[in-house]
Design an enzyme around this catalytic site. Structure first.
Site, short mmCIF file in Angstrom:
data_model
loop_
_atom_site.label_atom_id
_atom_site.label_comp_id
_atom_site.label_asym_id
_atom_site.label_seq_id
_atom_site.Cartn_x
_atom_site.Cartn_y
_atom_site.Cartn_z
N CYS A 130 26.19 -1.02 -6.08
CA CYS A 130 26.72 -2.17 -6.85
C CYS A 130 28.52 -1.94 -6.40
CB CYS A 130 26.58 -1.94 -8.29
SG CYS A 130 25.12 -2.21 -8.87
N HIS A 139 24.95 4.94 -7.62
CA HIS A 139 25.59 4.04 -8.55
C HIS A 139 26.87 3.58 -7.97
CE1 HIS A 139 22.32 4.01 -11.17
NE2 HIS A 139 22.22 5.25 -11.28
#
Length: 251
Positions: A122, A66
């Protein structure tokens, strides 16, 4: 991400001849407490990676997981945000910001030392801050899953009968390297862009799903949004300018 880690480790060993003992893996499946991807362990491993670097050394930092953003309190970013990586304990200990990563593994690079970072997350476009800061003479190259403003939340693919999932960046990067020997830096980018366009086209043209979803209002809203979301193209950044179309890719 476990599949991604195994995939990348195999590539480093088989294709680029990295010794197994030179590779440190942090994952939630590790039994050793020092190899759980906590913030402390990640920062210590980043320091371990480039410690005592000497001319001729080649380092690889790989991350699949993440990524987020947080306000840029130092006010040195144009968009007002720092890019971050999330350790497993980030809710309590905080995220690892791009400034920290740069100071630990980019700035110490001496002349003759090369670092490749491959970040499948991301908001990872400038995760090494290569556009804003420099090395100490070495070369740092970063392959990111998407731009800072973009997310890669649905960047997964399913392959073989077991339907394993891999990050799109990781899967297509490793696939390209394995299939094309003697490829330039521009080669993996071009191949990945082509594959991602096919995936995006496939999602947008899935008429059967769209017709089924019309029967269910709430499901329609959710999945229509899902179908319209696109996997974003990876990008390459570097601490020095070089011609990606002629420079051969190597780790």
């Amino acid at each position: 991400t476990i599949n991604d880690i195994s995939n990348m480790k195999e590539l480093l060993i088989k294709n680029f001849k990295f010794p197994k003992e030179c590779i440190r893996v942090l994952s939630e499946q590790e039994q050793n407490a020092n190899l759980i991807p906590t913030k402390h362990n990640k920062l210590e491993s980043l320091k371990w990676l480039v410690k005592d670097c000497q001319p001729g050394d080649s380092f690889v930092f790989y991350f699949s997981g993440h990524g987020l953003q947080q306000p840029d309190f130092k006010e040195d970013k144009i968009d007002g945000f720092d890019e971050t990586l999330c350790p497993v304990d980030f809710l309590g200990e905080g995220m690892i910001i791009d400034n920290e990563i740069n100071s630990i593994i980019v700035w110490p690079l001496k002349e003759g030392v090369t670092l490749h970072a491959i970040v499948d997350a991301c908001h990872s476009g400038t995760i090494l801050d290569l556009l804003f800061k420099h090395t100490s003479g070495g070369l740092a190259i970063c392959l990111s899953g998407c731009e800072d403003s973009q997310t890669a939340a649905d960047s997964s693919v399913r392959i073989n009968l077991w339907r394993n999932e891999y990050g799109v960046l990781t899967y297509h990067f490793t696939k390209t390297i394995r299939e094309y020997s003697g490829i330039t830096y521009g080669g993996p980018l071009e191949k990945m862009h082509d594959e991602i366009k096919k995936i995006n086209r496939s999602r947008c043209n899935n008429r059967i799903l769209q017709h089924i979803l019309i029967l269910y209002i709430y499901i329609t809203i959710f999945f229509f949004h899902f179908l319209k979301r696109k996997i974003h193209d990876p990008l390459l950044s570097s601490s020095e300018k070089f011609d990606v179309s002629t420079t051969m890719f190597t780790l």
